[in-house]
Enzyme design. Structure first.
Site, PDB file in Angstrom:
ATOM      1  N   SER A 191      17.791  -8.313  73.150  1.00 12.58           N
ATOM      2  CA  SER A 191      18.428  -7.093  72.656  1.00 12.58           C
ATOM      3  C   SER A 191      17.371  -6.258  71.948  1.00 12.58           C
ATOM      4  CB  SER A 191      19.538  -7.426  71.660  1.00 12.58           C
ATOM      5  OG  SER A 191      19.988  -6.242  71.009  1.00 12.58           O
TER       6      SER A 191
ATOM      7  N   TYR B  55      22.024 -11.624  63.917  1.00  8.19           N
ATOM      8  CA  TYR B  55      21.990 -11.506  65.387  1.00  8.19           C
ATOM      9  C   TYR B  55      20.617 -10.990  65.837  1.00  8.19           C
ATOM     10  CZ  TYR B  55      22.908  -9.167  69.902  1.00  8.19           C
ATOM     11  OH  TYR B  55      22.848  -8.722  71.205  1.00  8.19           O
TER      12      TYR B  55
HETATM   13  P1  NAP Z   1      30.559  -9.897  76.306  1.00  7.92           P
HETATM   14  O1  NAP Z   1      31.075  -8.733  77.085  1.00  7.92           O
HETATM   15  O2  NAP Z   1      31.166 -10.223  74.973  1.00  7.92           O
HETATM   16  O3  NAP Z   1      30.597 -11.180  77.256  1.00  7.92           O
HETATM   17  C1  NAP Z   1      30.139 -12.391  76.751  1.00  7.92           C
HETATM   18  C2  NAP Z   1      30.093 -13.415  77.865  1.00  7.92           C
HETATM   19  O4  NAP Z   1      29.535 -14.612  77.310  1.00  7.92           O
HETATM   20  C3  NAP Z   1      31.449 -13.775  78.391  1.00  7.92           C
HETATM   21  O5  NAP Z   1      31.337 -14.093  79.758  1.00  7.92           O
HETATM   22  C4  NAP Z   1      31.811 -15.022  77.573  1.00  7.92           C
HETATM   23  O6  NAP Z   1      32.722 -15.902  78.226  1.00  7.92           O
HETATM   24  C5  NAP Z   1      30.459 -15.674  77.453  1.00  7.92           C
HETATM   25  N1  NAP Z   1      30.345 -16.578  76.316  1.00  7.92           N
HETATM   26  C6  NAP Z   1      30.642 -16.347  75.003  1.00  7.92           C
HETATM   27  N2  NAP Z   1      30.394 -17.444  74.273  1.00  7.92           N
HETATM   28  C7  NAP Z   1      29.933 -18.397  75.141  1.00  7.92           C
HETATM   29  C8  NAP Z   1      29.514 -19.733  75.004  1.00  7.92           C
HETATM   30  N3  NAP Z   1      29.527 -20.343  73.815  1.00  7.92           N
HETATM   31  N4  NAP Z   1      29.130 -20.392  76.112  1.00  7.92           N
HETATM   32  C9  NAP Z   1      29.129 -19.796  77.330  1.00  7.92           C
HETATM   33  N5  NAP Z   1      29.509 -18.527  77.518  1.00  7.92           N
HETATM   34  C10 NAP Z   1      29.911 -17.837  76.434  1.00  7.92           C
HETATM   35  O7  NAP Z   1      28.982  -9.724  75.996  1.00  7.92           O
HETATM   36  P2  NAP Z   1      27.870  -8.764  76.651  1.00  7.92           P
HETATM   37  O8  NAP Z   1      27.865  -7.491  75.868  1.00  7.92           O
HETATM   38  O9  NAP Z   1      27.976  -8.742  78.119  1.00  7.92           O
HETATM   39  O10 NAP Z   1      26.555  -9.556  76.187  1.00  7.92           O
HETATM   40  C11 NAP Z   1      25.816 -10.383  77.065  1.00  7.92           C
HETATM   41  C12 NAP Z   1      24.434 -10.563  76.473  1.00  7.92           C
HETATM   42  O11 NAP Z   1      23.836  -9.286  76.303  1.00  7.92           O
HETATM   43  C13 NAP Z   1      24.422 -11.233  75.097  1.00  7.92           C
HETATM   44  O12 NAP Z   1      23.347 -12.126  75.007  1.00  7.92           O
HETATM   45  C14 NAP Z   1      24.229 -10.056  74.158  1.00  7.92           C
HETATM   46  O13 NAP Z   1      23.620 -10.455  72.961  1.00  7.92           O
HETATM   47  C15 NAP Z   1      23.344  -9.173  74.986  1.00  7.92           C
HETATM   48  N6  NAP Z   1      23.342  -7.769  74.573  1.00  7.92           N
HETATM   49  C16 NAP Z   1      24.465  -7.003  74.668  1.00  7.92           C
HETATM   50  C17 NAP Z   1      24.417  -5.677  74.260  1.00  7.92           C
HETATM   51  C18 NAP Z   1      25.609  -4.760  74.310  1.00  7.92           C
HETATM   52  O14 NAP Z   1      25.554  -3.655  73.740  1.00  7.92           O
HETATM   53  N7  NAP Z   1      26.681  -5.128  74.984  1.00  7.92           N
HETATM   54  C19 NAP Z   1      23.226  -5.151  73.754  1.00  7.92           C
HETATM   55  C20 NAP Z   1      22.106  -5.966  73.682  1.00  7.92           C
HETATM   56  C21 NAP Z   1      22.175  -7.263  74.107  1.00  7.92           C
HETATM   57  P3  NAP Z   1      34.224 -16.141  77.675  1.00  7.92           P
HETATM   58  O15 NAP Z   1      34.940 -14.827  77.824  1.00  7.92           O
HETATM   59  O16 NAP Z   1      34.773 -17.210  78.529  1.00  7.92           O
HETATM   60  O17 NAP Z   1      34.078 -16.520  76.233  1.00  7.92           O
END
Ligand code: NAP
Length: 252
Positions: A147, A161
């Protein structure tokens, strides 16, 4: 890639960025192991989308903060789909509630560190064990989802985080050098403000609306825009790219 296998493991592949990666990878010819923690229906939907693109997929439950679940994910993926050639180390959480570090509880910080640091290291370890030519693998590529918080620090919101993503950045550099001569490329993608459920999960459902206009490009990004870079880094088109960290952040 054909001799390496075209099986991709995506942790947290059921929603958000992981789901977009699974769909985009399928379009590029990957079969996909879609890991999820709780939401089976969401994982099944992604599996159906991969199948509709003509590729094989499997939804595999597992908490990536737990070592035996991480090991089982790789075993099950290989048993169901075949030799693994790519891993997207994506599962992550921000922790809730957002706020200053001086207000954060030890339990909440530990939960975020368990998944984002320990879990990410364990996923990378299993990937290295499966892919490295020094361990009988056929090579491949790992993409860690970091991130821009790692460099911005997320003050007032998610300092804990941000610190976990700093760890992901360090791991990417070190592991890329460990595996460079063993057929495995290791890179990171650092998304900025991306339209997914993660903001609501962190107790800030209005975060995109509030911060979107402050991004230099003028808006939040989409999961699909992140997936494009992830899938490129997995591909042979990025054959000389390792240890890189690509910001997909609209200039933020
Ligand atoms: P999201 O929409 O909240 O989706 C999270 C995903 O991770 C879901 O598939 C969830 O599955 C799974 N998950 C959560 N806890 C887990 C665990 N303990 N074991 C296995 N799977 C788990 O998140 P996202 O925004 O796509 O984020 C994905 C990555 O991108 C993360 O590493 C986040 O830090 C990074 N990121 C996101 C952003 C942003 O703005 N969105 C920015 C920078 C970085 P379930 O639904 O089954 O729990």
């Amino acid at each position: 890639m054909s001799d390496r296998g075209r099986v991709l493991v995506v942790t947290g592949g059921s929603r958000g960025i992981g789901a977009a990666v699974a769909r985009r990878a399928a379009a590029e010819g990957w079969d996909v192991a879609v890991n999820y923690a709780r939401d089976k229906a969401a994982a099944d939907k992604v599996v159906a989308e991969v199948a509709a693109a003509g590729r094989r997929a499997a939804a595999i439950q597992g908490d990536m903060a737990i070592e035996r679940d991480v090991v089982a994910l790789f075993e099950t993926a290989a048993a169901l789909l075949g030799r693994i050639g790519g891993v997207v180390n994506n599962a992550g959480v921000v922790g809730s509630p957002a706020g200053r570090l001086d207000q954060a509880s030890a339990d909440m910080i530990a939960r975020v560190v368990d998944l984002n640091v320990t879990g990410a290291l364990l996923v990378a370890r299993e990937a290295a064990r499966r892919l490295s030519t020094a361990r009988g693998g056929a090579g491949g590529a790992i993409v860690n989802v970091s991130s821009i918080a790692a460099t911005l620090g997320a003050p007032g919101e998610y300092v804990w985080y941000a610190a976990t993503k700093g760890a992901v950045d360090s791991m990417t550099v070190g592991l890329s050098r460990e595996l460079a001569a063993e057929g495995v490329r290791v890179n990171a993608v650092s998304p900025g403000l991306i339209e997914t459920d993660i903001h609501a999960s962190g107790g800030q459902p209005d975060r995109l609306k509030r911060l979107g206009p402050s991004v230099p490009i003028g808006r939040a990004g989409t999961a699909e825009e992140v997936a494009e870079t992830v899938v490129w880094l997995l591909s042979d088109a990025a054959s000389y790219v390792t240890g890189a960290n690509v910001r997909v952040s609209g200039g933020r």
